[in-house]
Design an enzyme around this catalytic site. Structure first.
Site, PDB file in Angstrom:
ATOM      1  N   GLU A   1       2.165  -8.320  -8.481  1.00 28.99           N
ATOM      2  CA  GLU A   1       3.273  -8.087  -7.536  1.00 28.99           C
ATOM      3  C   GLU A   1       3.887  -6.698  -7.739  1.00 28.99           C
ATOM      4  OE1 GLU A   1       5.688 -11.268  -6.199  1.00 28.99           O
ATOM      5  OE2 GLU A   1       4.257 -12.782  -6.910  1.00 28.99           O
TER       6      GLU A   1
ATOM      7  N   THR B   1       2.707  -3.070 -10.131  1.00 26.44           N
ATOM      8  CA  THR B   1       2.726  -2.697 -11.556  1.00 26.44           C
ATOM      9  C   THR B   1       4.096  -2.089 -11.903  1.00 26.44           C
ATOM     10  OG1 THR B   1       1.971  -0.457 -11.106  1.00 26.44           O
ATOM     11  CG2 THR B   1       0.252  -2.129 -11.470  1.00 26.44           C
TER      12      THR B   1
ATOM     13  N   LEU C   1      -3.430 -10.366  -0.499  1.00 25.00           N
ATOM     14  CA  LEU C   1      -3.251  -8.984  -0.059  1.00 25.00           C
ATOM     15  C   LEU C   1      -4.268  -8.068  -0.752  1.00 25.00           C
ATOM     16  CD1 LEU C   1      -1.519  -6.823   1.430  1.00 25.00           C
ATOM     17  CD2 LEU C   1       0.008  -6.805  -0.548  1.00 25.00           C
TER      18      LEU C   1
HETATM   19  C1  LIG Z   1      -3.808 -12.488 -12.783  1.00 23.94           C
HETATM   20  C2  LIG Z   1      -3.593 -11.745 -11.503  1.00 23.94           C
HETATM   21  C3  LIG Z   1      -3.122 -12.426 -10.397  1.00 23.94           C
HETATM   22  C4  LIG Z   1      -2.926 -11.753  -9.177  1.00 23.94           C
HETATM   23  N1  LIG Z   1      -2.533 -12.445  -8.079  1.00 23.94           N
HETATM   24  C5  LIG Z   1      -2.537 -11.842  -6.861  1.00 23.94           C
HETATM   25  C6  LIG Z   1      -2.308 -12.582  -5.661  1.00 23.94           C
HETATM   26  O1  LIG Z   1      -2.051 -13.796  -5.701  1.00 23.94           O
HETATM   27  N2  LIG Z   1      -2.375 -11.937  -4.468  1.00 23.94           N
HETATM   28  C7  LIG Z   1      -2.668 -10.607  -4.381  1.00 23.94           C
HETATM   29  O2  LIG Z   1      -2.714 -10.091  -3.272  1.00 23.94           O
HETATM   30  N3  LIG Z   1      -2.879  -9.867  -5.503  1.00 23.94           N
HETATM   31  C8  LIG Z   1      -2.831 -10.451  -6.735  1.00 23.94           C
HETATM   32  N4  LIG Z   1      -3.081  -9.720  -7.871  1.00 23.94           N
HETATM   33  C9  LIG Z   1      -3.370  -8.295  -7.768  1.00 23.94           C
HETATM   34  C10 LIG Z   1      -2.275  -7.427  -8.345  1.00 23.94           C
HETATM   35  O3  LIG Z   1      -1.152  -7.450  -7.517  1.00 23.94           O
HETATM   36  C11 LIG Z   1      -2.871  -6.027  -8.558  1.00 23.94           C
HETATM   37  O4  LIG Z   1      -3.771  -6.116  -9.650  1.00 23.94           O
HETATM   38  C12 LIG Z   1      -1.816  -4.985  -8.809  1.00 23.94           C
HETATM   39  O5  LIG Z   1      -1.061  -4.756  -7.658  1.00 23.94           O
HETATM   40  C13 LIG Z   1      -2.397  -3.670  -9.301  1.00 23.94           C
HETATM   41  O6  LIG Z   1      -3.447  -3.258  -8.490  1.00 23.94           O
HETATM   42  P1  LIG Z   1      -4.822  -2.768  -9.181  1.00 23.94           P
HETATM   43  O7  LIG Z   1      -5.231  -3.868 -10.110  1.00 23.94           O
HETATM   44  O8  LIG Z   1      -5.770  -2.398  -8.113  1.00 23.94           O
HETATM   45  O9  LIG Z   1      -4.422  -1.521 -10.049  1.00 23.94           O
HETATM   46  P2  LIG Z   1      -4.301   0.005  -9.513  1.00 23.94           P
HETATM   47  O10 LIG Z   1      -3.496   0.059  -8.278  1.00 23.94           O
HETATM   48  O11 LIG Z   1      -5.668   0.597  -9.518  1.00 23.94           O
HETATM   49  O12 LIG Z   1      -3.446   0.642 -10.699  1.00 23.94           O
HETATM   50  C14 LIG Z   1      -4.032   1.088 -11.932  1.00 23.94           C
HETATM   51  C15 LIG Z   1      -2.967   1.854 -12.707  1.00 23.94           C
HETATM   52  O13 LIG Z   1      -2.575   3.005 -11.959  1.00 23.94           O
HETATM   53  C16 LIG Z   1      -1.168   3.030 -11.796  1.00 23.94           C
HETATM   54  N5  LIG Z   1      -0.822   3.642 -10.506  1.00 23.94           N
HETATM   55  C17 LIG Z   1      -1.381   3.380  -9.291  1.00 23.94           C
HETATM   56  N6  LIG Z   1      -0.787   4.092  -8.342  1.00 23.94           N
HETATM   57  C18 LIG Z   1       0.192   4.816  -8.938  1.00 23.94           C
HETATM   58  C19 LIG Z   1       1.178   5.732  -8.492  1.00 23.94           C
HETATM   59  N7  LIG Z   1       1.295   6.042  -7.203  1.00 23.94           N
HETATM   60  N8  LIG Z   1       2.012   6.301  -9.405  1.00 23.94           N
HETATM   61  C20 LIG Z   1       1.901   5.969 -10.713  1.00 23.94           C
HETATM   62  N9  LIG Z   1       1.012   5.089 -11.202  1.00 23.94           N
HETATM   63  C21 LIG Z   1       0.161   4.516 -10.330  1.00 23.94           C
HETATM   64  C22 LIG Z   1      -0.735   1.585 -11.858  1.00 23.94           C
HETATM   65  O14 LIG Z   1       0.628   1.469 -12.240  1.00 23.94           O
HETATM   66  C23 LIG Z   1      -1.685   1.038 -12.924  1.00 23.94           C
HETATM   67  O15 LIG Z   1      -1.158   1.282 -14.203  1.00 23.94           O
HETATM   68  C24 LIG Z   1      -3.226 -10.375  -9.099  1.00 23.94           C
HETATM   69  C25 LIG Z   1      -3.693  -9.684 -10.245  1.00 23.94           C
HETATM   70  C26 LIG Z   1      -3.893 -10.356 -11.420  1.00 23.94           C
HETATM   71  C27 LIG Z   1      -4.442  -9.602 -12.607  1.00 23.94           C
END
Ligand SMILES: Cc1cc2nc3c(=O)[nH]c(=O)nc-3n(C[C@H](O)[C@H](O)[C@H](O)COP(=O)(O)OP(=O)(O)OC[C@H]3O[C@@H](n4cnc5c(N)ncnc54)[C@H](O)[C@@H]3O)c2cc1C
Length: 386
Positions: free
Chosen positions: A370, A372, A132
């Site tokens: 899945e 944050t 995703l």
């Molecule tokens: C080891 C690992 C495995 C993963 N595996 C998968 C997988 O198999 N499939 C897949 O699809 N994804 C996967 N992911 C992705 C993971 O789901 C995302 O990293 C996660 O959803 C956060 O997205 P981002 O990294 O873009 O952070 P961002 O969305 O940029 O968030 C950065 C910060 O901003 C905060 N934030 C963002 N929006 C808001 C809001 N509206 N209100 C308050 N705070 C907010 C967040 O809480 C966070 O602290 C994986 C990630 C990692 C690190």
């Protein structure tokens, strides 16, 4: 078949559940524990170990027996993830994604033809992945940029996915893409994509802080051809596939976190009984006992939340709030318990020759993937405040 008996404790397992959990833990203790350090250093899970997971029956837990699976319930998947994570959270997440995201999505949304094609493969040796996230869309998952364009009797996908767990090992990928960016989340569809499809490549693998043995890679979709019958759920309903599977997936991450915390607590109890300072075992100091007692209490609360969410899900009851709460809380508990474990190991907690340093690193991911912790709070707030 639902067997929820209100007169029993939530953590009192039915006989088949207890046998299953114990057999998975014994397997992990015997066959995974000796590999942990190498897997962490090499950032790799050996294929031979993955084959053993298939033989053990934990790679197709909810797949019906007729299609080669164990024909068990979601709760069994939660028990397997917990038991594996108590030994190694990286192997646990491979099993977790396979069951709670990939198989779960196929069981719920797949046509008979898709189930017939992919479930026996997933039960019999193929690893699955769930794609995703992208570089520009994480928490705001439905702002994804991967495009699906109709072409002949299918779709052509173009874009890049990031952070995809199991990507190095997987043969089957559930990939989300939009056919109509103007329609927002309603433009998104889910596709079943095979590693061998033209235009599909697994890209760079991430070098991570924790769960290092679990592969996390980029996916490149360059005119990737997907037949129309590989659309999972209705076209334009990909957001529903994602929301509903991730609601369940979160319970799996809760299970990973309580297993991890239990593993850290097991090590800490053994170590503090052994380690002597001031002429006695450090576990004999009341200060240490109270810290361990608090950790055990928090872990018990987290486990109750995870089991409750999983039981509600299997009973067909609403569980969205409970799933978000259990992931939020159990990931915080895992961080606290592993941090205490490092403290109580003293200097030995800070080095790789002892097991808790790794568990401390592994715990951090629970607050990120899945959804944050902030996103879990958003879901809970919506449920509480309406
Ligand atoms: C080891 C690992 C495995 C993963 N595996 C998968 C997988 O198999 N499939 C897949 O699809 N994804 C996967 N992911 C992705 C993971 O789901 C995302 O990293 C996660 O959803 C956060 O997205 P981002 O990294 O873009 O952070 P961002 O969305 O940029 O968030 C950065 C910060 O901003 C905060 N934030 C963002 N929006 C808001 C809001 N509206 N209100 C308050 N705070 C907010 C967040 O809480 C966070 O602290 C994986 C990630 C990692 C690190």
């Amino acid at each position: 078949m639902q067997r929820i008996d209100a007169a029993r404790g939530l953590t009192t397992l039915h006989e088949d559940e207890a046998l299953f959990r114990d057999s998975v833990y014994e397997f992990a203790d015997r066959e995974i524990r000796p590999l942990i350090r190498d897997m962490d250093e090499q950032a790799h899970i050996p294929r031979a170990l993955i084959d053993r997971l298939f033989e053990l029956g934990v790679m197709g837990i909810e797949i019906p027996e007729a299609q080669g699976g164990a024909g068990a319930q979601f709760f069994h998947a939660v028990l397997a993830v917990e038991a594996l994570s108590r030994v190694d959270p990286s192997v646990a997440v491979l099993v977790d994604v396979q069951n709670t995201l990939v198989i779960n999505a196929l069981l719920r949304w797949g046509t008979d033809a898709l189930k017939h094609t992919y479930l026996p493969r997933l039960a019999g040796g193929s690893v699955g992945a769930y794609a995703l996230s992208e570089s520009g869309s994480g928490s705001d998952a439905f702002s994804l940029a991967t495009r699906a364009t109709e072409s002949g009797d299918g779709y052509v996908l173009n874009g890049r996915k990031l952070w995809i767990t199991n990507a190095s090992e997987a043969d089957v990928f559930i990939v989300f893409a939009t056919a109509n960016p103007e329609a927002g989340y309603r433009g998104i569809s889910a596709f079943v994509v095979e590693r061998g499809f033209a235009g599909f490549t697994v890209g760079r693998k991430e070098d991570k802080l924790g769960i290092r043995a679990s592969s996390t890679c980029e996916l490149l979709l360059e005119d990737c051809q997907v037949p129309r019958h590989n659309v999972l759920g209705d076209a334009g309903k990909g957001y529903k596939v994602a929301i509903e599977t991730l609601n369940e997936g979160r319970i799996g991450i809760g299970a990973q976190m309580i297993g991890l915390a239990q593993g850290a607590l097991d090590h800490t109890v053994a170590y503090t009984r052994e380690r002597k300072q001031f002429g006695q075992a450090i576990a004999d100091f009341q200060g240490v006992q109270f810290q361990i007692a608090r950790a055990a209490t928090e872990l018990e609360a987290a486990r109750l939340m995870v089991y409750n969410a999983a039981r509600l899900r299997d009973a067909g009851e609403p569980f969205v709030k409970e799933a978000a709460m259990c992931k939020l809380f159990s990931s915080e508990v895992a961080e606290r318990v592993t941090s205490l474990a490092v403290n109580l190991y003293g200097g030995y907690g800070f080095v790789k020759d002892y097991p808790v340093e790794k568990l401390y690193r592994d715990a951090k991911i629970g607050q990120i993937y899945e959804g944050t912790s902030n996103l879990q709070l958003q879901t809970i707030a919506k449920q509480v405040l309406g």
